[in-house]
Design a protein around this motif. Structure first.
Motif, mmCIF file in Angstrom:
data_model
loop_
_atom_site.group_PDB
_atom_site.id
_atom_site.type_symbol
_atom_site.label_atom_id
_atom_site.label_comp_id
_atom_site.label_asym_id
_atom_site.label_seq_id
_atom_site.Cartn_x
_atom_site.Cartn_y
_atom_site.Cartn_z
ATOM 1 N N GLU A 49 42.385 -33.075 2.255
ATOM 2 C CA GLU A 49 41.474 -34.040 1.629
ATOM 3 C C GLU A 49 41.438 -33.853 0.115
ATOM 4 O O GLU A 49 41.427 -34.829 -0.646
ATOM 5 N N VAL A 50 41.422 -32.588 -0.317
ATOM 6 C CA VAL A 50 41.424 -32.296 -1.750
ATOM 7 C C VAL A 50 42.702 -32.818 -2.398
ATOM 8 O O VAL A 50 42.675 -33.417 -3.490
ATOM 9 N N ALA A 51 43.833 -32.597 -1.731
ATOM 10 C CA ALA A 51 45.110 -33.073 -2.276
ATOM 11 C C ALA A 51 45.094 -34.588 -2.441
ATOM 12 O O ALA A 51 45.569 -35.125 -3.455
ATOM 13 N N ASP A 52 44.542 -35.302 -1.450
ATOM 14 C CA ASP A 52 44.449 -36.761 -1.553
ATOM 15 C C ASP A 52 43.553 -37.174 -2.720
ATOM 16 O O ASP A 52 43.896 -38.078 -3.490
ATOM 17 N N ARG A 53 42.435 -36.495 -2.849
ATOM 18 C CA ARG A 53 41.485 -36.842 -3.908
ATOM 19 C C ARG A 53 42.102 -36.615 -5.290
ATOM 20 O O ARG A 53 41.886 -37.407 -6.216
ATOM 21 N N LEU A 54 42.859 -35.534 -5.431
ATOM 22 C CA LEU A 54 43.436 -35.182 -6.726
ATOM 23 C C LEU A 54 44.793 -35.835 -6.964
ATOM 24 O O LEU A 54 45.336 -35.731 -8.070
ATOM 25 N N SER A 55 45.332 -36.484 -5.926
ATOM 26 C CA SER A 55 46.716 -36.992 -5.983
ATOM 27 C C SER A 55 47.678 -35.849 -6.325
ATOM 28 O O SER A 55 48.614 -36.002 -7.120
ATOM 29 N N ALA A 56 47.417 -34.695 -5.709
ATOM 30 C CA ALA A 56 48.229 -33.504 -5.986
ATOM 31 C C ALA A 56 49.575 -33.611 -5.294
ATOM 32 O O ALA A 56 49.663 -33.999 -4.127
ATOM 33 N N ARG A 57 50.624 -33.248 -6.010
ATOM 34 C CA ARG A 57 51.960 -33.222 -5.422
ATOM 35 C C ARG A 57 52.126 -32.039 -4.484
ATOM 36 O O ARG A 57 52.861 -32.119 -3.490
ATOM 37 N N LEU A 58 51.480 -30.928 -4.807
ATOM 38 C CA LEU A 58 51.596 -29.718 -4.002
ATOM 39 C C LEU A 58 50.256 -28.998 -3.910
ATOM 40 O O LEU A 58 49.458 -29.045 -4.856
ATOM 41 N N VAL A 59 50.047 -28.325 -2.788
ATOM 42 C CA VAL A 59 48.967 -27.362 -2.638
ATOM 43 C C VAL A 59 49.629 -26.022 -2.350
ATOM 44 O O VAL A 59 50.328 -25.873 -1.345
ATOM 45 N N LEU A 60 49.445 -25.058 -3.240
ATOM 46 C CA LEU A 60 50.091 -23.756 -3.096
ATOM 47 C C LEU A 60 49.216 -22.813 -2.279
ATOM 48 O O LEU A 60 48.004 -22.718 -2.500
ATOM 49 N N LEU A 61 49.841 -22.111 -1.344
ATOM 50 C CA LEU A 61 49.162 -21.127 -0.501
ATOM 51 C C LEU A 61 49.733 -19.744 -0.787
ATOM 52 O O LEU A 61 50.924 -19.601 -1.048
ATOM 53 N N GLY A 62 48.881 -18.726 -0.693
ATOM 54 C CA GLY A 62 49.272 -17.386 -1.152
ATOM 55 C C GLY A 62 49.803 -16.450 -0.095
ATOM 56 O O GLY A 62 49.697 -15.232 -0.250
ATOM 57 N N HIS A 63 50.383 -16.939 0.983
ATOM 58 C CA HIS A 63 50.924 -16.050 2.011
ATOM 59 C C HIS A 63 52.149 -15.299 1.487
ATOM 60 O O HIS A 63 53.004 -15.876 0.811
ATOM 61 N N THR A 64 52.228 -14.026 1.835
ATOM 62 C CA THR A 64 53.291 -13.152 1.340
ATOM 63 C C THR A 64 54.265 -12.765 2.448
ATOM 64 O O THR A 64 54.086 -13.129 3.617
ATOM 65 N N LEU A 65 55.262 -11.986 2.060
ATOM 66 C CA LEU A 65 56.236 -11.481 3.032
ATOM 67 C C LEU A 65 55.535 -10.653 4.104
ATOM 68 O O LEU A 65 55.920 -10.684 5.275
ATOM 69 N N ASP A 66 54.508 -9.902 3.721
ATOM 70 C CA ASP A 66 53.774 -9.098 4.698
ATOM 71 C C ASP A 66 53.078 -9.983 5.721
ATOM 72 O O ASP A 66 53.066 -9.665 6.917
ATOM 73 N N ASP A 67 52.491 -11.090 5.275
ATOM 74 C CA ASP A 67 51.882 -12.045 6.202
ATOM 75 C C ASP A 67 52.929 -12.604 7.161
ATOM 76 O O ASP A 67 52.676 -12.775 8.359
ATOM 77 N N ARG A 100 47.780 -0.688 11.556
ATOM 78 C CA ARG A 100 48.238 0.338 12.485
ATOM 79 C C ARG A 100 49.689 0.161 12.935
ATOM 80 O O ARG A 100 50.489 1.093 12.869
ATOM 81 N N VAL A 101 50.008 -1.048 13.427
ATOM 82 C CA VAL A 101 51.302 -1.238 14.081
ATOM 83 C C VAL A 101 52.459 -1.187 13.098
ATOM 84 O O VAL A 101 53.421 -0.430 13.292
ATOM 85 N N LEU A 102 52.402 -1.997 12.036
ATOM 86 C CA LEU A 102 53.506 -2.012 11.075
ATOM 87 C C LEU A 102 53.724 -0.655 10.408
ATOM 88 O O LEU A 102 54.876 -0.218 10.265
ATOM 89 N N PRO A 103 52.668 0.068 9.998
ATOM 90 C CA PRO A 103 52.893 1.400 9.437
ATOM 91 C C PRO A 103 53.585 2.354 10.414
ATOM 92 O O PRO A 103 54.440 3.152 10.012
ATOM 93 N N VAL A 104 53.225 2.267 11.710
ATOM 94 C CA VAL A 104 53.883 3.120 12.701
ATOM 95 C C VAL A 104 55.362 2.758 12.811
ATOM 96 O O VAL A 104 56.235 3.641 12.881
ATOM 97 N N LEU A 105 55.665 1.473 12.828
ATOM 98 C CA LEU A 105 57.069 1.044 12.897
ATOM 99 C C LEU A 105 57.848 1.539 11.679
ATOM 100 O O LEU A 105 59.000 1.980 11.808
ATOM 101 N N GLU A 106 57.232 1.452 10.506
ATOM 102 C CA GLU A 106 57.889 1.943 9.289
ATOM 103 C C GLU A 106 58.138 3.457 9.380
ATOM 104 O O GLU A 106 59.205 3.948 9.001
#
Length: 324
Positions: free
Chosen positions: A116-134, A204-210
Motif C-alpha cells: 500500500e505504501v509503495a502504491d501511495r508513493l509510486s515507489a519503483r522498489l521497496v527494499l527489504l533487509g534480509h541477509t545471507l544468514d536469513d 543453536r543449530v547453525l553454530p553447531v553445524l559450523e
C-alpha cells in the motif's frame, strides 16, 4: 580514506539494485531499526542520492510488543538523521485468528501495508533487509520440514515491487557497518526468544553445524537456494506448458497429464489445485500424490477431498478439480 570492507559489502549490492532505476524515481526502504535494515537504509541513501533517487524510509509498527510505538518513533528519528528524503510510519493489526503462526501473520500484514505504501508513493522498489544468514535459516527450515524445492529455494531476490539486495551479505557485515557509521541498531527481543523456531536455528543449530562440519555452512545453504531457484523456475515453466496443453473446457485431459514426467505432472496438479481455490498453506504433497493417482493409477476411486472445500475427481477421461 579507505571505505571499511563491511560498509562496502552493504553498499555494492545496493548500488547494483538501484542502478536500474531512473533519476527522480522513488525507492522505499523498510526499516525496523535492526542492524540489517538500518545498514540497508544508510546504503540506500548514499547510493540512491548519487543516482538522483528519492529515498523514503518506512517503519512498520506491528504493535506486538509494549513500547512498539516508541520504537517506531526512534527509527523515524534515525532515518531522518541518515538523510532519507521522507519518513513514514505504518501501524498494522496482526490477525491472530488467521491460522498462521505469529511470525507468518506479522509478515503477511507487513507486506500488505508495504505494498500500500509503495502504491501511495509510486515507489519503483521497496527494499527489504534480509541477509545471507536469513536465507540460510530459511533453507534449513525448509529442509527440516520436507517442503521440497519450493521451500529450499529460499527467499527470492526480487518479487513484485520488493527487492532484497543483501541476500549475499553476512549479518556480521551489517552489524559492523552500523558500528562504523555510528548507527545505533535495535536488538529486537523476539530475535532472542527461543520460543521461535527460527531463533533456535540461528542461535543453536547453525553454530553447531559450523562447529561440527566446518565454516561456510551458511554460504553453502544460500548457494543451494540460488541453484534450486534456477531449476525450479525452469520446471515451473515446463509444468505451466503441460497444464495449458491438458486444459479442456470441463477439466484436464488425463492422457495428456499422464504422459508428462512426474516432476512436471505433480507441479501441474499443484497449480491446478491452487487455481481451484485450495489454500496454498494447506496443500501438501500427500494431497498432490492422491490426486495424481486419479491420473496414473485410477481403479474407479470416486474422488479426493482437498482443503478449502475442493474436490478432485476423474470424469469421462478428464481430471476435474472443483468446489465440493
Amino acid at each position: 580514506m579507505t571505505l571499511h570492507p563491511s560498509v562496502a559489502a552493504v553498499r555494492v549490492p545496493v548500488r547494483a539494485t538501484l542502478s536500474a532505476l531512473d533519476p527522480g524515481d522513488v525507492v522505499a526502504v523498510a526499516c525496523s531499526g535492526g542492524a540489517d535494515s538500518l545498514a540497508l537504509a544508510s546504503a540506500a541513501v548514499f547510493e540512491g542520492h548519487k543516482l538522483g533517487l528519492r529515498v523514503v524510509g518506512v517503519t512498520v509498527d506491528h504493535a506486538l510488543q509494549p513500547g512498539s510505538a516508541g520504537q517506531a518513533d526512534r527509527v523515524v528519528t534515525q532515518l531522518a538523521t541518515i538523510g532519507v528524503d521522507e519518513t513514514l510510519t505504518a501501524r498494522v493489526q496482526v490477525d491472530g485468528s488467521s491460522g498462521l503462526g505469529p511470525e507468518a501473520a506479522a509478515r503477511e500484514a507487513r507486506y500488505a501495508v508495504l505494498e500500500e505504501v509503495a502504491d501511495r508513493l509510486s515507489a519503483r522498489l521497496v527494499l527489504l533487509g534480509h541477509t545471507l544468514d536469513d536465507q540460510a535459516e530459511t533453507v534449513l527450515l525448509g529442509l527440516t520440514r520436507g517442503s521440497g524445492g519450493r521451500s529450499l529455494q529460499g527467499m527470492r531476490p526480487a518479487f513484485g515491487v520488493f527487492a532484497r539486495p543483501l541476500l549475499g551479505v553476512r549479518r556480521d557485515d551489517t552489524v559492523t557497518a552500523c558500528q562504523v557509521e555510528g548507527l545505533e541498531a535495535w536488538d529486537d527481543p523476539h530475535n532472542d526468544d527461543p520460543g521461535y523456531t527460527r531463533v533456535r536455528v540461528r542461535r543453536r543449530v547453525l553454530p553447531v553445524l559450523e562447529d561440527e562440519l566446518g565454516p561456510g555452512i551458511a554460504e553453502a545453504l544460500a548457494r543451494t537456494a540460488d541453484q534450486l531457484r534456477d531449476d525450479t523456475a525452469l520446471l515451473n515453466e515446463l509444468a505451466t506448458a503441460a497444464l495449458d496443453a491438458a486444459r479442456r473446457p470441463e477439466g484436464l485431459d488425463v492422457e495428456v497429464l499422464a504422459a508428462q514426467p512426474p516432476a512436471l505432472r505433480h507441479r501441474a496438479i499443484h497449480a491446478a489445485a491452487l487455481g481451484a481455490g485450495v489454500p496454498p498453506a494447506e496443500l501438501t504433497r500427500r494431497h498432490v500424490l492422491e490426486v495424481d493417482r486419479l491420473v496414473v493409477a485410477w481403479r474407479g476411486q470416486q474422488w479426493v477431498d482437498l482443503p478449502g472445500h475442493v474436490r478432485a475427481l476423474r470424469r469421462d477421461g478428464l481430471l476435474v478439480i472443483e468446489g465440493s
